[in-house]
Structure formats: C-alpha cells, structure tokens
Scaffold this active site. Sequence first.
Site, mmCIF file in Angstrom:
data_model
loop_
_atom_site.group_PDB
_atom_site.id
_atom_site.type_symbol
_atom_site.label_atom_id
_atom_site.label_comp_id
_atom_site.label_asym_id
_atom_site.label_seq_id
_atom_site.Cartn_x
_atom_site.Cartn_y
_atom_site.Cartn_z
ATOM 1 N N ASP A 80 -17.666 1.039 -5.718
ATOM 2 C CA ASP A 80 -16.426 1.105 -6.508
ATOM 3 C C ASP A 80 -16.177 2.546 -6.959
ATOM 4 O OD1 ASP A 80 -18.177 1.382 -8.766
ATOM 5 O OD2 ASP A 80 -18.363 -0.804 -8.768
ATOM 6 N N ASP A 82 -14.556 5.174 -9.869
ATOM 7 C CA ASP A 82 -14.062 5.426 -11.228
ATOM 8 C C ASP A 82 -13.328 6.753 -11.214
ATOM 9 O OD1 ASP A 82 -15.414 3.166 -12.225
ATOM 10 O OD2 ASP A 82 -17.273 4.303 -12.327
ATOM 11 N N ASP A 166 -24.657 9.357 -18.573
ATOM 12 C CA ASP A 166 -26.097 9.138 -18.712
ATOM 13 C C ASP A 166 -26.947 10.164 -17.957
ATOM 14 O OD1 ASP A 166 -25.225 7.961 -16.351
ATOM 15 O OD2 ASP A 166 -26.020 5.967 -16.788
#
Length: 478
Positions: A80, A82, A166
């Site tokens: 996917d 982003d 992160d």
Amino acid sequence: MISKIIRKILGKPVKKSVNGPTSGNDLQPKKITVKVHQIDPKLISPNAIKVTQTLQQAGYKAYIVGGAVRDLILGIKPKDFDVATNATPDQVQALFKKSRVIGKRFQIIHVTFYNNSSHARDRMEIIEVSTFRALLVETGKHIANSGRVLSDNVWGSQSEDATRRDFTINAMFYDPSTQVVLDYHGGMADIASRVLRMIGDPATRYREDPVRMLRAVRFAAKTGFTLEQNTLEPISQSASLIHDVPGARLFDEMLKLLMSGHAWSSMTKLREVGLDQGLLPMLDVILEQSDQTSFAKLALDRTDERILQGKSISPGFLFAALLWHQVEQQWKLNIKGGKPSIVCLNEAIDEVLSAQREVFAIQRRFETDMREIWSLQPRFEKRVGKMPYRLLESARFRAGYDFLCLRCQVGELPSELSTWWENFQNGSLEDREKLLVDVKSERSPSTSDMPGKSRRRRRRGVKGKEALENDDQSQQSF
Ligand code: ATP
Ligand code: MG
C-alpha cells in the site's frame, strides 16, 4: 477535539517548536537521486502518483512516504502507499471527490480509486494521505501516565514529520515527479547496512507507543535487517507496556505480524527480543510446547507461502490454527467429565476464546470463522450414512477441510482421512458410495470423535451411535 480546535483556529499547517535531541525542526534532508536509490517507477501505484501530482498542482508539497519508500528502495512492490503532504485534511478532501477522514488518533484521509491497476486489490485501492505532523507537544494532556500518546493531531513541518516516524528506513519521502528521495535520518545508509534503527531515544519512543516494539519485530523479520543495539535493548524491559495498548490495536498489529509473509520468523523474533513471555499467552504456547510447534509452524509456513504467492489468507483460519491445540487440550479435559463429545468441544471453544479475549480480542467475525472450523472437525471423522454429504454442503466445508489436512499432515490424524475426503469431494456419486462402503469395511478412525484418539476405534454401543447422530444434529446450524 484538540485537532478540531487547532484546525478551526489555524486552518493551515502550523509549526510547533520542540526541544531536545529528537527535535526534527531544523533538520535538512539528504537528497538522494535515482542513481543511488534506483527506485523502479514501475513498482509505483499510478494512483499514488495521481495523488501526489494533484496535491502538487494545487500548490502543496506531496510525497510518497514511509514503508512504501522503504520497500521501493528494497525493490519490493509495496502493498500500500501512503502520501504525506503539508495540506490539511480539509484541503486534501477538497481536492479528491472520493475521500474521507479516518481515525481519531491519527487523522488521515483515505482517497479511494476504482480501477484495474495491478496494484489494486479487488479493483479498489486506497491511498492514505496524512498531513505532516508535529513532534509531541509536552503539555501532558494527550499523554497517558505510562507515557503512551493518546492523541496528537498537530500539524508540523516535513522534518518534524520525518522525526516522529518510527524507524530511519520508514522516514524517507519520495517525490515521483523529480524521482528524488528526501532522507532526514540516514535511512538510506541503514538500508545499505541492513540495520533497523529507531529514530530518537528508543525507550521513550516505545513508551509513547508500545506497538513500535511489535513493528520492530515485524520489520526485522520482513527485511532480515538487524535490530540496532539501542533499538533492541529496551524492548525486553518495556515488554509489559504492551498491556496498555487497546485490544483492537493489538489485534491489528498481531494480524499484520502474522500476515507479513514472515509469520514464523516474526514469532521466533518476538521470543528472541523478549516480547512473548506472559505477554501473548497464545505465543508462549506455540513457541514453548514442542509437540505443538509443528502444527503451528506448519500453519504459519503455509500462511507465509500463500502470502508470498499473492494468495489470500483467512485470519479466522490462521487464528484457528494457532489456538487449536489449546482447544484440543481443553476438549480432552472436558471429555473426562463424561458429557457428550460435541458439548465438550463447544465448551472448550468458549473457554479458549474467552481466555484469549483477556489478552486481545480477536474480531467477532474471525471468532465466528474459528468456531465453525473447529466445530466441523469431529464431523470429518464421522463417515457414515448421509453425514459426509451434509458436511460437504456446509458453508465452511473448504476451510474445515483445509484445517483437517493440516492436522493429518502433522500426524494428528491418519493421512488416509484427508485423502478419503479429497476423493469424496471430487468423486462421482458412485465413487462416493463406494468410499462410504470402504469406510464401513475398514477398521478405521472414521467413527472416532475423541481428539487425539484417531487410530483406535472406540467400541460403541447403541448409545454411542445415538450420541453420534445427536452430535451431528447439534451441528446442523452450519
Ligand atoms: P507496511 O505497510 O509494509 O506494513 P509501513 O511502514 O508502511 O509498513 P504503516 O503502518 O503502513 O507501516 O505505516 C506507514 C508509516 O507510518 C510507517 O512507515 C512509519 O513511517 C509511520 N508509522 C506507522 N506506525 C507508526 C508508529 N507506531 N510510530 C511512528 N511511526 C509510525
Ligand atoms: Mg504501509
């Protein structure tokens, strides 16, 4: 609430100044050209490009970001995409007809596309668009006592957005129009040296969001990268923080871990870093009891194979496999109480599912699948009369049969049983009748309804036979 107020007041991206070593306010990114990152544009979803282009044409910054960039640099087709932008959610929504705001904790926009692109699953693809976010504001209002962040919709600069991500390898921005990657935290160098490194102070970052520990495990298993020492070290001490995470989020993360295509290595990694003990009882059981390991391992290996082949996976089936031995053990225990086998099985299922809910609840719909798969199991062993025909018509036959095959494969049941069912499914009416006759004449495990007793045929009187019929009737709801 906070975000609404901020949006109302400002209506545009704002900067929040933050002190400390993790501040990403003034960071300048390294600009990495195509010669170095070698991203193959063919791996990029045309819809993700449409989104960045539309935003850029409207005067905003827009980049593909996060895991997609990491995967592209690794030459993997991202599952996917982003997009990160300096446009606010309202401004993004104004540009895309098929878009909606998602989430409380992280407000993002889902832009939906319907097409035949090879990137799109089921002809639908969602591109997640998020506004650059600021680093944490230390008002304490949106931070739990444990340090866990509860809400943080404060818009910020691109460098802040990078810094609050992160891992260094997850914090790069790719602009499809210039083919340049912006790298704020040395992600490219870490990819080159195959290192997974947390941005900022790892212990603090785990306190802010304990799920990051599970993400560390997942990415380490997925990429085969080494967890950098400072990133690894605080995990075992911080393991108990996972209890603070809402069950639904924990379930989502566990599912991601199990469906990463590297489920088994993720499970062993969880143990390696000290995240399994007492934390996820299900995993303790899987990893600790060697006779059970083979069943779970087989199930997880199969899952990995299917994912890598691009095939679909049923989470219900997966969790059914992981918890099966707990069900089976409980079933055996319950049977000692003298109740009919099927009642004991259903009670065992209830007990195991409710114990699991204490840790993290498996979504209802998956629980229903698991219940069905488990409840079908004794019926595969009853190959008499019309029962196999009824079972064949059951809506969950296929899942139940696949589950049976796993059990046969690990020697829990004789392999003839799965072969028999394969022949029965594919055979003509004549073949089927013959198979039923064969069962009658063979002193087989066919009439056993006791878990783990498949090789020995139990002597049944009329009472036993009635129980069998009753058992079958009690299953007719399938
Ligand atoms: P994949 O989609 O392959 O599982 P991903 O890295 O894209 O991996 P997502 O959950 O899609 O993971 O998140 C997208 C990006 O958002 C991440 O790459 C990371 O930059 C950021 N992100 C996600 N979760 C967190 C988190 N808990 N803490 C900080 N940053 C996060
Ligand atoms: Mg992603």
